[in-house]
Design a protein around this motif. Structure first.
Motif, PDB file in Angstrom:
ATOM      1  N   SER A  44       0.785  -1.189  -0.126  1.00  0.00           N
ATOM      2  CA  SER A  44       0.026   0.068   0.004  1.00  0.00           C
ATOM      3  C   SER A  44       0.737   1.403   0.030  1.00  0.00           C
ATOM      4  N   TYR A  45       0.344   2.424  -0.404  1.00  0.00           N
ATOM      5  CA  TYR A  45       0.906   3.700  -0.458  1.00  0.00           C
ATOM      6  C   TYR A  45      -0.138   4.664  -0.173  1.00  0.00           C
ATOM      7  N   SER A  46       0.225   5.816   0.396  1.00  0.00           N
ATOM      8  CA  SER A  46      -0.511   7.221   0.707  1.00  0.00           C
ATOM      9  C   SER A  46       0.101   8.084   0.997  1.00  0.00           C
ATOM     10  N   GLY A  47      -0.221   9.087  -0.080  1.00  0.00           N
ATOM     11  CA  GLY A  47       0.585  10.295  -0.281  1.00  0.00           C
ATOM     12  C   GLY A  47       0.446  10.851  -1.635  1.00  0.00           C
ATOM     13  N   ASP A  48       0.781  12.387  -1.987  1.00  0.00           N
ATOM     14  CA  ASP A  48       0.590  13.027  -2.969  1.00  0.00           C
ATOM     15  C   ASP A  48      -0.941  12.860  -3.394  1.00  0.00           C
ATOM     16  N   ILE A  52      -3.284   4.031  -2.564  1.00  0.00           N
ATOM     17  CA  ILE A  52      -3.275   2.845  -3.331  1.00  0.00           C
ATOM     18  C   ILE A  52      -2.712   1.434  -2.403  1.00  0.00           C
ATOM     19  N   SER A  53      -3.686   0.552  -2.591  1.00  0.00           N
ATOM     20  CA  SER A  53      -3.639  -0.749  -1.850  1.00  0.00           C
ATOM     21  C   SER A  53      -4.227  -2.004  -2.499  1.00  0.00           C
ATOM     22  N   SER A  54      -3.373  -3.015  -2.279  1.00  0.00           N
ATOM     23  CA  SER A  54      -3.613  -4.168  -2.998  1.00  0.00           C
ATOM     24  C   SER A  54      -3.117  -5.337  -2.013  1.00  0.00           C
ATOM     25  N   ASN A  55      -3.874  -6.560  -2.042  1.00  0.00           N
ATOM     26  CA  ASN A  55      -3.413  -7.681  -1.375  1.00  0.00           C
ATOM     27  C   ASN A  55      -2.629  -8.680  -2.411  1.00  0.00           C
ATOM     28  N   ASP A  56      -2.430  -8.268  -3.526  1.00  0.00           N
ATOM     29  CA  ASP A  56      -2.316  -9.244  -4.511  1.00  0.00           C
ATOM     30  C   ASP A  56      -0.901  -8.207  -5.277  1.00  0.00           C
TER      31      ASP A  56
END
Length: 129
Positions: A44-48, A52-56
Motif C-alpha cells: 500500500s501507499y498513501s501520499g500525494d 493505493i492498496s492491494s493484497n495481490d
C-alpha cells in the motif's frame, strides 16, 4: 565407449556439485554481494493525494553497488523507495538503519515487512517469496 561414459559421468558430477553449491546463499539478501528478488503479498501507499492498496501486489528488491543500500520497486503504480541503507541483524536478516516503531523495513530470504514514513508519505508491505 568407456571414454564417453567417463566424460558423461564427470559432466553429471560437475553439474550436481555446481547446482548444490550455487543454491546456498543466492537467495539470502544479507549474505550476498548481488541480490535481486521479488516478494509477493499486500502492498500500500498513501501520499500525494493517492491511496493505493492491494493484497495481490509485489515488491522487487535489489541490492545496489554500495553493498549496504537497497532499492524497492513496487507494483500497482506505487512509487519506488531507493537507496535505503541497512544493517545486518543476526545471520540472515537486514533492518533499515534508523528504524523506529513507526518507520521500519525488515527483510530476510523469505519475508519483507515495510512500514515506511517520509515527507508525509507512507509505504507498507507484508510480503513473502
Amino acid at each position: 565407449m568407456k571414454k564417453a561414459i567417463k566424460i558423461l559421468g564427470l559432466f553429471l558430477l560437475t553439474f550436481f556439485v555446481v547446482t548444490a553449491v550455487s543454491c546456498s546463499d543466492d537467495d539470502d539478501p544479507a549474505n550476498n554481494d548481488f541480490f535481486a528478488g521479488t516478494y509477493k503479498g499486500s502492498v500500500s501507499y498513501s501520499g500525494d493525494g493517492n491511496n493505493i492498496s492491494s493484497n495481490d501486489g509485489s515488491v522487487f528488491v535489489t541490492k545496489i553497488a554500495s553493498g549496504t543500500k537497497y532499492n524497492f520497486a513496487f507494483s500497482n503504480s506505487i512509487p519506488d523507495l531507493n537507496g535505503i541503507e541497512f544493517n545486518q541483524q543476526g545471520d540472515n536478516t537486514l533492518v533499515m538503519v534508523g528504524s523506529t516503531a513507526t518507520s521500519y523495513i525488515r527483510i530476510d530470504n523469505n519475508e519483507l515487512k515495510i512500514y515506511y514514513n517520509k515527507d508525509g508519505k507512507t509505504w507498507t508491505a507484508n510480503a513473502t517469496r
